[in-house]
Design an enzyme around this catalytic site. Structure first.
Site, PDB file in Angstrom:
ATOM      1  N   ASP A 118      -3.295 -14.546   6.264  1.00 49.32           N
ATOM      2  CA  ASP A 118      -4.032 -15.233   5.194  1.00 49.32           C
ATOM      3  C   ASP A 118      -3.522 -14.735   3.848  1.00 49.32           C
ATOM      4  O   ASP A 118      -2.816 -13.739   3.761  1.00 49.32           O
ATOM      5  CB  ASP A 118      -5.544 -15.016   5.318  1.00 49.32           C
ATOM      6  N   ASP A 120      -4.462 -13.989  -0.356  1.00 51.60           N
ATOM      7  CA  ASP A 120      -5.418 -13.775  -1.429  1.00 51.60           C
ATOM      8  C   ASP A 120      -4.707 -13.955  -2.766  1.00 51.60           C
ATOM      9  O   ASP A 120      -3.517 -13.651  -2.893  1.00 51.60           O
ATOM     10  CB  ASP A 120      -6.009 -12.363  -1.365  1.00 51.60           C
ATOM     11  N   ASP A 213      -7.312  -0.246  -2.893  1.00 45.99           N
ATOM     12  CA  ASP A 213      -7.399   0.965  -2.083  1.00 45.99           C
ATOM     13  C   ASP A 213      -6.070   1.684  -1.905  1.00 45.99           C
ATOM     14  O   ASP A 213      -5.939   2.857  -2.262  1.00 45.99           O
ATOM     15  CB  ASP A 213      -8.034   0.651  -0.717  1.00 45.99           C
TER      16      ASP A 213
END
Length: 532
Positions: A118, A120, A213
């Site tokens: 996917d 983003d 992160d």
């Protein structure tokens, strides 16, 4: 033309981008949205490096607010691996005057030559601005507000650049517990442990990169210019196959304890080494997992188990001591040779299906992980004098109730688990006309595959699975012959015998019959596709 302009602005050699910082005015003269997109990303770099004494240039200290601009001939991303819909989103935002990039795990996978599952997108447009630009777009999320832009079955998650928010002072009083309506009115909030409850303060791209992160997930790719913006040496860590946290790891784990699970998942999935500083706090902070909502833990655990590297992830969870808050009885199961073999077989089969692009049923997967706990309780209740079927159902209820406190297993998955477990007693009988009825059960194939795992692991005699295989494949005459001999040579489940046990087992197990099993051949024990 655009590529030449960008290279002229930022230097042909990408390493020199650390030393030579561009001026925004040059980018504005280009006049194109892609050029503004790249220039705006590096716009924080207004300072010029100073020459050293004697006229020799001094080596500049890397400024985390300014990205290294990596051109296509260095990063080598294959445009054919990029979703056309992700490009439509970035183009739409850029044409409206915003900056927009493909970001995160998709960029990491592209750099590794892997087609991302996917995509983003990150942008300086607010969620409301994004929603207005696309016909099928909706704002979701409270804690972390994003926009889902939908194109058919594909969803492009689009988020606004997040700002850096100063952590509370060490001597500050712990924040009071906020009610839901109070939380909803805030753009940023943390709880007493430091976990972020609301994070919707918009900021600059370099802040957004620092908020991410891992260094390998903090790179931005612009499809228009085919450049990668790297703020935290993510490219070097990808090439070194190193997983490194941005900022102080302990602080980042307190902000979001799920990051500890992500460390495990990425390390196992990508076969990366974990940076020593990133790994060190995990053992002492593992209990923070208990502060995470059960529903979110389940979603993260599902990603981990359906990563195509479930067995490696499970071993990493044990290695880091993180499994206690998720599957607390895992140690007990894996210390038993039969239990370890059963789970290893199940996870290897799951990994093979994921890598082959076949659907996997989360219900089947969690049924295997929790089966030996169910079985131990089942045997305990029978030993105390309960009938087999009520004992089994009581064992299932206890295990699912206990597990729901840790992982909020979706009801549709727990229903599948109950049916798979409940079928085992009926499948072990292998006699009477009930065998023919079982073929019509909507979860028969899943129950049958589960039975084969039990046989292969040594829990049941292999003749039980072989009988059912012959019964499924045989014609009417062969099935009749098998039914005749089924009751004579069956190998019952090993448990303490009681008086009247055979008579008690004649009753049904209380499970309802299902629809005809035309679907059975396609289920192969994993009867529903994973919904990510």
């Amino acid at each position: 033309m655009i590529k030449k302009l960008i290279r002229k602005l930022f230097g042909q050699d990408t390493a020199s981008a650390e030393d030579t910082l561009p001026a925004e005015a040059d980018a504005d003269e280009a006049g194109s949205a892609p050029a503004r997109n790249a220039a705006g990303a590096a716009g924080a770099g207004r300072a010029r490096r100073k020459p050293a004494r004697g006229g020799a240039p001094a080596k500049a200290v890397r400024d985390p607010d300014v990205p290294v601009i990596i051109p296509h001939d260095v990063h080598g991303i294959d445009p054919a691996l990029i979703s056309r819909n992700a490009i439509r989103v970035t183009e739409g935002l850029q044409q409206a005057g915003h900056r927009a990039f493909i970001v995160g795990g998709a960029v990491r996978d592209l750099l590794l030559g892997i087609k991302p599952k996917d995509f983003d997108v990150a942008t300086d447009a607010t969620p409301e601005q994004v929603q207005k630009l696309f016909r099928r777009a909706r704002i979701i999320g409270r804690r972390f507000q994003i926009v889902h832009v939908q194109f058919g079955q594909e969803i492009i998650e689009t988020s606004t650049f997040r700002a850096l928010v100063d952590p509370p002072a060490a001597d500050a009083a712990p924040p009071r517990r906020l009610k839901r309506d109070e939380l909803d009115r805030r753009t940023h909030a943390v709880d007493a442990s430091g976990r972020v409850l609301r994070d919707n303060v918009w900021g600059e791209q370099h802040e957004d990169a620092t908020r991410r992160d891992f260094t390998i997930n903090a790179m931005y790719y612009d499809p228009a210019t085919e450049t990668v913006l790297d703020y935290h040496n993510g490219m070097a860590d990808v090439r070194a196959r190193l997983l490194r946290m941005i900022g102080d790891p302990a602080t980042r784990y307190r902000e979001d304890p799920v990051r500890m699970l992500r460390v495990v998942r990425f390390a196992a999935k990508l076969d990366f080494e974990i940076d020593a500083a990133t790994r060190e706090p995990i053992a002492s902070m593992a209990d923070l997992i208990n502060n995470v909502p059960a529903a979110r833990l389940f979603d993260e655990m599902l990603k981990l188990m359906l990563s195509g590297h479930a067995l490696a992830c499970l071993k990493r969870l044990r290695q880091e001591g993180l499994h206690h808050g998720l599957l607390p009885l895992l140690d007990v199961v894996l210390e038993q040779p039969t239990g370890e073999k059963f789970i290893t077989l199940a996870l290897n089969n799951t990994d093979a299906r994921v890598r082959a692009g076949k659907p996997v049923s989360p219900g089947f997967l969690f049924a295997t992980l929790l089966w030996h706990d169910v079985q131990q309780r089942w045997q305990k209740f029978e030993a105390n004098g309960e009938y087999p079927v009520p004992a089994l159902h009581r064992a299932m209820d206890e295990v699912l109730d206990m597990q729901t406190e840790k992982l909020a297993i979706h009801k549709r998955f727990s229903s599948d688990m109950r049916e798979i477990w409940g079928l085992q007693l009926r499948l072990e009988k292998r006699s009477g006309r009930s065998a023919l009825k079982l073929l019509e059960h909507q979860r028969f194939r899943a129950g049958y595959d589960f039975l084969l795992l039990r046989c292969e692991s040594g829990e049941l005699d292999e003749s039980v699975g072989a009988w059912w295989t012959e019964f499924i494949e045989g014609d009417a005459a062969a099935r009749e012959a098998l039914l005749t001999q089924g009751g004579k040579d069956r190998s019952p489940r090993k448990r303490r015998r009681r008086g009247g046990g055979a008579r008690n087992r004649k009753s049904g197990d209380g499970m309802e019959g299902g629809t005809p099993a035309e679907r059975a051949d396609t289920e192969a024990g994993h009867d529903s596709p994973h919904e990510d």
